[in-house]
Design a protein around this motif. Structure first.
Motif, short mmCIF file in Angstrom:
data_model
loop_
_atom_site.label_atom_id
_atom_site.label_comp_id
_atom_site.label_asym_id
_atom_site.label_seq_id
_atom_site.Cartn_x
_atom_site.Cartn_y
_atom_site.Cartn_z
N LEU A 175 0.83 -1.20 0.00
CA LEU A 175 0.00 0.00 0.00
C LEU A 175 0.87 1.26 0.00
O LEU A 175 0.59 2.22 -0.73
CB LEU A 175 -0.92 0.01 1.22
N ARG A 176 1.90 1.26 0.83
CA ARG A 176 2.77 2.44 0.89
C ARG A 176 3.46 2.65 -0.45
O ARG A 176 3.58 3.78 -0.93
CB ARG A 176 3.83 2.27 1.99
N ARG A 177 3.92 1.57 -1.08
CA ARG A 177 4.59 1.71 -2.38
C ARG A 177 3.61 2.23 -3.43
O ARG A 177 3.98 3.07 -4.25
CB ARG A 177 5.15 0.36 -2.82
N THR A 221 11.16 6.47 -1.01
CA THR A 221 11.07 6.05 -2.40
C THR A 221 10.23 4.78 -2.46
O THR A 221 9.84 4.23 -1.43
CB THR A 221 12.45 5.76 -3.01
N THR A 222 9.99 4.30 -3.68
CA THR A 222 9.25 3.04 -3.80
C THR A 222 10.08 1.85 -3.34
O THR A 222 9.54 0.79 -3.06
CB THR A 222 8.81 2.81 -5.26
N PHE A 246 7.34 13.20 3.03
CA PHE A 246 7.62 11.85 3.52
C PHE A 246 6.36 11.01 3.31
O PHE A 246 5.31 11.32 3.88
CB PHE A 246 7.97 11.86 5.01
N THR A 247 6.47 9.96 2.51
CA THR A 247 5.36 9.04 2.31
C THR A 247 5.70 7.75 3.06
O THR A 247 6.46 6.92 2.56
CB THR A 247 5.15 8.75 0.81
N ILE A 248 5.18 7.62 4.26
CA ILE A 248 5.62 6.54 5.13
C ILE A 248 4.49 5.56 5.42
O ILE A 248 3.31 5.89 5.29
CB ILE A 248 6.19 7.08 6.46
N LYS A 249 4.90 4.36 5.80
CA LYS A 249 3.93 3.35 6.21
C LYS A 249 3.38 3.69 7.58
O LYS A 249 4.11 4.20 8.45
CB LYS A 249 4.61 1.97 6.23
#
Length: 819
Positions: A175-177, A221-222, A246-249
């Motif tokens: 999901l995070r990716r 990053t992915t 920041f795109t974090i889990k």
């Protein structure tokens, strides 16, 4: 950018008041194609022209189906309208142009922009110094466009002056990716790192990057989530003018690492009020999952909730925006729950917003809502070709599986679903979507042992179908019917679909379609192979897969090209069940091919939840009209009279369960379901025959010459009560007791007698069949044949107070949970 060019030309006509017709669309596309041919020697194929016509038509014809609902804290200082003329919306303009290039309907983009403007207006002004904190909640249906909305919010927030963005992008790595990929395209404008590394090249410009240069740093990053070494190496500083995202889990370990790094790298101490001045926007995707404080004692806070609060306390100026499709748990948050300070809770005290829903969205109302009820009322079977839901009755081998239960056989209904999926791929190929993604979802257990067992069984069945196709494909349809599998394939087509394409044409594409299909169990199994549901790696030729999963396929993950779903799970929480509806969403050019196979009980449960959601949003609209603050009202959600829960018990928080009385005046109560016992149905029909016969003999009646409906204008209350009492039908939201009590009260008040109407099915001959077929109606073997010829309506005609309409309906009294 061809689509953008055509749309721009058409928009000129639109601004001049000229309607955008299909003829005008074809004319402009033809002009552009002629220009490309004469000036650049580029030929556009007929197939591509048809695809352009469809995409452009979609961009101009889709409208807002349900408007946004906004509930703000009216005491908030509003700033956006006063300052927007001074803001350079370069990031937003690029994002909007990217959406246009993808053929998104501009009416929907405009409606979402209005919502984004409201969110920013209710959030803090990032240019205002001092200390402030804002909390809000954005609600949207499952797979309805929440991601598009928050990516737009991020771009406009950056333009407005927000410099640090934290996006909680899902609780699983996949999901995070997936969220990171969308950020890469819609915010950063750079190719995702895993794709670039797979090609051993530098990342290319994509998405908004094709429109403008974006100088935005990313701490993720992915390939990898946030880690200290990565951040130290790139030297991010959150105290300057540079934008960092920041795109974090949503995992406490990752959140703690980010909190520690921000605090230590910038020498912060929130307890001593040493915080960053730069404004923070924290977006919590799937805000009903893990974010809720499920420890109800005020001195206790769950870990995920704690780190959301901690991240916010690192900034003097911060805005928290939660996004969810199932807000049941969020509205039950205690608004006074603050373990550190008043600003630390995440109750949406400053605004609640429901995003607009396009009219081409296929959600709970499409699959389980009022439209479905109307179909059933008109006497059409659930398995009708036009119904998106197909009830299943042979699912026991894959239902309510225990850990030590082995999946040893494939139900025939699941085999039919597989055949339907192969047909969908072939039909879409005929429609010019040969290389589109196609997905079939199978969700029968959360345990990977069952998923892996079913993978082997379905792979074997798929191989049998493929072998049959390869053996008979060159011999024609007549010879193919000698194969039991291919005979069932043709039967499935005629049973499940009603499309313009002919089976002969579809059959010629089935071999290629079946050869493309992979059967994968998607779980956290330790197997190292190519079972990776990464659509981005198959962008050129498309991925076609039957995916079997549980937890990983139950929340947040978008399954591209999903058309056929087979769902046999027994979760009992409203929010969990709704999140599992990955089949909701947008299916342009193949919405007529989408089918969901479900147990009958699940269909009933989903229909009930759909009603509860509609009522909740009606509550929000009521509160919006009253201009009430989110803290000032308690929302109520209808409880199920049986086993279902609104949400997990530990998320209910400080909500209380109450039994609320319901005013039946003006309400319509309907019942469409019958018992599975033929003997019970036979008795019901016998009593109904007797009831109508008595009325026809004793009561003056009128027949409508157009519809064939018969009206008995004066029927005693005692006869109506007897009918309700004697009829043995499944109860819905109101019980027999409530209806009978209401009717007796009406009788005590000497109100006018009831009216009984015998409706006639309009799609059948208008002649009433009751008397002519009376002996057949008492034959339970012919019950299914006649059960939809008629339905009874009992109406009370009170001119001054309205009309109570009851159509064979009873159930328990309402229960509503009140915050």
């Amino acid at each position: 950018m061809l689509l953008t060019t055509i749309s721009s030309k058409l928009r000129v006509h639109q601004t001049m008041g000229k309607p955008i017709t299909s003829g005008l669309i074809k004319e402009k596309i033809s002009e552009i194609c002629d220009e490309l041919s004469s000036e650049l020697d580029i030929e556009i194929s007929e197939e591509d022209v048809k695809r352009l016509e469809f995409q452009v038509g979609l961009a101009f014809n889709v409208q807002v189906g349900e408007k946004a609902v906004v509930l703000p804290n009216k005491d908030l200082p509003r700033w956006f309208d006063a300052k927007k003329s001074e803001i350079d919306f370069a990031h937003w303009d690029a994002y909007r142009e990217m959406l246009e290039s993808k053929g998104r309907a501009m009416t929907i983009v405009d409606a979402n922009e209005e919502v984004i403007n409201n969110i920013l207006d209710f959030s803090g002004d990032p240019t205002t110094p001092g200390k402030w904190s804002r909390k809000g909640l954005v609600m949207g249906n499952v797979q309805s466009g929440k991601t598009q909305n928050y990516l737009g919010l991020i771009n406009k927030a950056i333009d407005s002056g927000y410099r640090t963005i934290i996006l909680l992008g899902g609780h699983l790595n996949d999901l995070r990716r997936q969220t990171q990929e969308r950020v890469d395209e819609g915010v950063l404008g750079r190719e995702s790192r895993h794709l670039a590394e797979a090609r051993a090249v530098q990342p290319e410009r994509i998405g908004v990057g094709l429109i403008r240069d974006n100088e935005i740093d990313t701490g993720t990053t992915t390939i990898g989530d946030f880690n200290k070494n990565f951040a130290d190496r790139f030297g991010f500083k959150l105290s300057g003018s540079k934008v960092v995202i920041f795109t974090i889990k949503k995992h406490t370990g990752v959140m703690e690492r980010l909190y520690d790094w921000i605090r230590n790298f910038h020498y912060l101490d929130p307890g001593q009020d040493k915080k960053l001045d730069g404004p923070l926007l924290l977006i919590d995707d799937e805000a009903d999952y893990a974010s809720i404080n499920t420890k109800h004692h005020r001195e206790e806070v769950t870990r995920t909730n704690e780190f959301i609060r901690k991240l916010l306390t690192l900034f003097h100026r911060n805005t928290y925006v939660g996004y969810t499709a199932t807000p049941f748990a969020n509205i039950f948050i205690d608004p006074d729950d603050a373990s550190y300070a008043d600003e630390d809770d995440i109750f949406p005290s400053d605004f609640m917003i429901r995003i607009p829903v396009p009219d081409n969205y296929m959600g709970q109302d499409y699959f389980f809502g009022q439209g479905l009820s109307e179909v059933q009322e008109e006497g059409e079977s659930d398995s009708d070709q036009n119904s998106p839901t197909i009830p299943i009755y042979d699912h026991q081998p894959v239902y309510r599986l225990k850990k030590d239960t082995e999946v040893s056989e494939v139900p025939e209904s699941l085999k039919e679903a597989v055949r339907a999926f192969l047909l969908v791929i072939a039909i879409r190929s005929l429609r010019g979507e040969k290389y589109a993604h196609n997905t079939m979802l199978v969700n029968i257990s959360h345990l990977k042992v069952h998923q892996n067992q079913l993978e082997r069984l379905l792979a074997n069945y798929h191989r049998d179908v493929l072998n049959a196709l390869e053996s008979f494909a060159g011999l024609g349809i007549v010879e193919a019917r000698k194969s039991d599998i291919l005979k069932k394939m043709e039967d499935t087509f005629h049973k499940v679909f009603s499309v313009a394409e002919e089976y002969e044409d579809i059959f010629s594409r089935l071999v290629t379609s079946a050869q493309r299909v992979k059967v994968w169990a998607i779980n956290q199994s330790s197997r190292k192979d190519d079972r990776n549901l990464d659509y981005s790696k198959h962008s050129e030729f498309g991925l076609c897969a039957i995916v079997i999963g549980g937890h990983k396929l139950s929340r947040g993950l978008t399954l591209e090209g999903l058309s056929i779903s087979y769902f046999a799970r027994n979760s009992k929480a409203y929010d969990t069940l709704m999140q599992m509806c990955r089949w909701f969403g947008y299916r342009p050019n193949y919405e007529d091919l989408c089918r969901v196979y479900l147990p009958e009980e699940s269909i009933e449960w989903y229909s009930f939840i759909s009603t509860a959601i509609r009522e909740l949003y009606q509550e929000l609209e009521l509160m919006a009209r009253k201009e009430a603050r989110p803290r000032e009202f308690g929302l109520k959600v209808r409880e199920h009279p049986g086993a279902m829960l609104i949400t997990a018990k530990n998320k209910i928080g400080w909500a209380e369960s109450e039994i609320r009385s319901q005013d039946l005046w003006g309400q319509v109560q309907r019942r469409f379901r019958f018992r599975p016992d033929p003997e019970v149905n036979r008795r019901n029909l016998e009593f109904t025959t007797s009831f109508i016969t008595r009325l026809m003999e004793a009561v003056e009646h009128k027949t409508d010459t157009k519809t064939g409906a018969v009206c008995f204008p004066e029927v005693s209350y005692s006869d109506v009560i007897e009918f309700i009492t004697e009829m043995d039908l499944p109860e819905d939201d109101l019980g027999n007791g409530a209806l009978i009590k209401h009717l007796k009260k009406m009788e005590e008040m000497n109100l006018a007698a009831t009216r009984v109407v015998l409706f006639n099915q309009m799609s059948k001959p208008l002649k009433l069949k009751w008397e002519a077929e009376e002996k057949d109606l008492t034959d339970h073997n012919k019950f299914d044949q006649y059960k939809n010829h008629y339905s009874e309506g009992i109406r009370n005609g009170i001119e001054l107070t309205g009309r109570l309409e009851i159509s064979k309906n009873s159930a328990n009294h309402w229960k509503k949970r009140v915050a």
